[in-house]
Enzyme design. Sequence first.
Site, mmCIF file in Angstrom:
data_model
loop_
_atom_site.group_PDB
_atom_site.id
_atom_site.type_symbol
_atom_site.label_atom_id
_atom_site.label_comp_id
_atom_site.label_asym_id
_atom_site.label_seq_id
_atom_site.Cartn_x
_atom_site.Cartn_y
_atom_site.Cartn_z
ATOM 1 C CB CYS A 121 -0.866 0.043 1.126
ATOM 2 S SG CYS A 121 -1.892 1.319 1.229
ATOM 3 C CG HIS A 163 -5.473 -2.527 -1.142
ATOM 4 N ND1 HIS A 163 -4.608 -3.159 -0.615
ATOM 5 C CD2 HIS A 163 -5.635 -1.235 -1.148
ATOM 6 C CE1 HIS A 163 -3.918 -2.399 -0.014
ATOM 7 N NE2 HIS A 163 -4.182 -0.961 -0.373
ATOM 8 C CD GLU A 164 -6.517 1.287 -3.620
ATOM 9 O OE1 GLU A 164 -6.858 2.141 -2.818
ATOM 10 O OE2 GLU A 164 -5.473 0.850 -3.895
ATOM 11 C CG HIS A 167 -7.318 2.684 1.414
ATOM 12 N ND1 HIS A 167 -6.647 2.877 2.692
ATOM 13 C CD2 HIS A 167 -6.776 2.102 0.646
ATOM 14 C CE1 HIS A 167 -5.488 2.347 2.608
ATOM 15 N NE2 HIS A 167 -5.353 1.870 1.080
#
Length: 202
Positions: A121, A163-164, A167
């Site tokens: 990341c 993954h994003e 966030h």
Amino acid sequence: MAGSFAQLAKNAEKKKPSISVSKEPVENPPLKVYQLGDEALRTPANRIVKVDDAIRKLAKDMLITMYSSKGIGLAAPQVGIQKRLLVIDLKFEDPNSPPMVFINPEIISSSATLDTYEEGCLSIPGVYLNVLRPSSIKLSYRDEMGRPKKMNADGLMARCIQHEIDHLNGVCFVDKVTDEEELKKQLNENNFKRSDVIKETN
């Protein structure tokens, strides 16, 4: 004539502006990438109500920042902006491969099959750890022009999207790591605190 009007509409759609940026790194990227330990990474992002030039400018700045860090994905909270926007380009070294912009992305469904793969990341540089995720997903989102889209993704694209999106929800990939010993080791080696990791309970 109906066919002609349809073709005109189709051509007009093609001519709509899209985001185009150089993939060459710049010395001073337009945005700062926040690192693990900053509250910006733990604050859930807000839905984008209107897709306008300001949003497209943000996406463009995010892409320039991402390319300058040689990343393949970046979410708005990573640059301190709490909006549900992310950009992805798995082929960041290919100048002819267009990036993707995801506005208000939502995972509609995910596969029962899970895969483990090493993740890194831009907000946690130097740390690379295995994470278990669904191997494929179905996604709804809006593109940089505000047009509704759906897509099926698997492999690296599915992993990067998940993954994003994490966030956008205030979650970092290290929160999902199960190898506690390796997690502590890599965090310590890269000057991050174990106390900044919020372990998932489910």
